[in-house]
Design an enzyme around this catalytic site. Structure first.
Site, PDB file in Angstrom:
ATOM      1  N   HIS A 135       0.773  -1.316   0.072  1.00 33.37           N
ATOM      2  CA  HIS A 135       0.022  -0.096   0.078  1.00 33.37           C
ATOM      3  C   HIS A 135       0.752   1.251  -0.132  1.00 33.37           C
ATOM      4  O   HIS A 135       0.215   2.188  -0.287  1.00 33.37           O
ATOM      5  CB  HIS A 135      -0.891   0.011   1.277  1.00 33.37           C
ATOM      6  CG  HIS A 135      -2.018  -1.098   1.123  1.00 33.37           C
ATOM      7  ND1 HIS A 135      -3.045  -0.975   0.049  1.00 33.37           N
ATOM      8  CD2 HIS A 135      -2.139  -2.161   1.870  1.00 33.37           C
ATOM      9  CE1 HIS A 135      -3.775  -2.060   0.295  1.00 33.37           C
ATOM     10  NE2 HIS A 135      -3.483  -2.710   1.290  1.00 33.37           N
ATOM     11  N   ALA A 193      -8.213  -4.887   8.811  1.00 31.73           N
ATOM     12  CA  ALA A 193      -8.875  -3.973   7.877  1.00 31.73           C
ATOM     13  C   ALA A 193      -9.497  -4.850   6.580  1.00 31.73           C
ATOM     14  O   ALA A 193     -10.829  -4.495   6.641  1.00 31.73           O
ATOM     15  CB  ALA A 193      -7.777  -2.922   7.208  1.00 31.73           C
TER      16      ALA A 193
END
Length: 263
Positions: free
Chosen positions: A45, A174
């Site tokens: 990410h 998440a």
């Protein structure tokens, strides 16, 4: 060859870490001196590539903190490059089943145990063939951590844990909460129950459970349950929230984050 992070997990010593997303060797070195046991260099990410991962590995090397590198995917070519520049511990994202876990392990091992390509003359990992017998020592120094982040992966956890060469399993709160229908709310009771059950199952199988959780109470709860590698913060969040708090002290309007949960 040694891998201090792998040795700590095998010995059952909890390791506290910090996530690095700034993709910068200067900030990586700054944080390497902060006292964390491990630092996660994020290639999934964060805007990293092999070159930026290399410079961060070099920056962290003089310090006790151990680097863990997350590639963007379970890709043997990318894994080969990261190992050649010196990564020993990899966190492989979005592993769904035992076959994918086996593929991850194979990518970190030289033949005949795996499929890692031999290019040690070009590799920082072998100190450009200055480490005696590197090709015969490297496999044992590899530490493979796989991420389970979906209901499918959770349902396959037992078979993933049976894969030889898997040292630890990291629960991605998440993505897991999103897959369970509670996006942005990893603290939902159903998500927490799944996480806690997984930690206990992973530890009972003799593997190291791991997770990222900035909520101090939850992080400590996971450690009590047996988690062995727990990241407790993210560099970008520390910088952003710290800067906002400082600005607010001098009259700036506080920018409220719309995010919640893990970071």
């Amino acid at each position: 060859m040694k891998n201090a992070f792998k040795d700590a997990l095998k010995a059952g010593r909890p390791q506290i870490g910090l996530w690095l997303g700034l993709a910068n060797s200067y900030s990586a070195e700054l944080l390497a001196g902060a006292g964390f046991d491990w630092l996660l260099i994020d290639g999934e990410h964060a805007p990293n590539n092999v070159q930026t991962v290399l410079t961060q590995l070099q920056a962290i090397a003089p310090y006790p903190s151990q680097p863990v590198v997350r590639p963007s995917w379970n890709d043997p070519v990318q894994i080969k490059q990261l190992l050649d520049v010196g990564a020993q511990t990899l966190l492989i994202p979005m592993v769904q089943n035992a076959d994918e876990a086996r593929n991850a392990v194979a990518a970190t091992r030289y033949p005949p145990a795996g499929i890692r390509g031999v290019g040690s003359a070009l590799a920082r990992a072998s100190r450009w063939n200055r480490i005696p017998d590197y090709l015969h020592q490297a496999n044992d120094a590899m530490c493979v951590l796989v991420q389970i982040e979906t209901r499918e992966a959770m349902s396959n956890l037992a078979s993933i844990l049976d894969v030889d060469g898997i040292d630890g399993v990291f629960i991605g709160p998440a993505d897991l909460s999103a897959d369970m229908g509670f996006a942005g709310n990893p603290q939902h009771p159903e998500v927490q129950a799944a996480i806690e059950n997984a930690i206990v199952q992973i530890r009972a199988a003799g593997k190291a459970p791991g997770i990222l959780m900035a909520n101090e109470a939850l992080a400590k709860r996971y450690l009590e349950l047996g988690a062995l590698f727990v990241a407790v913060g993210v560099d970008t969040t520390l910088l952003a929230r710290g800067a906002e708090v400082l600005a607010a002290r001098f009259g700036a309007e506080k920018k409220l984050s719309g995010a919640s949960g893990v970071y």
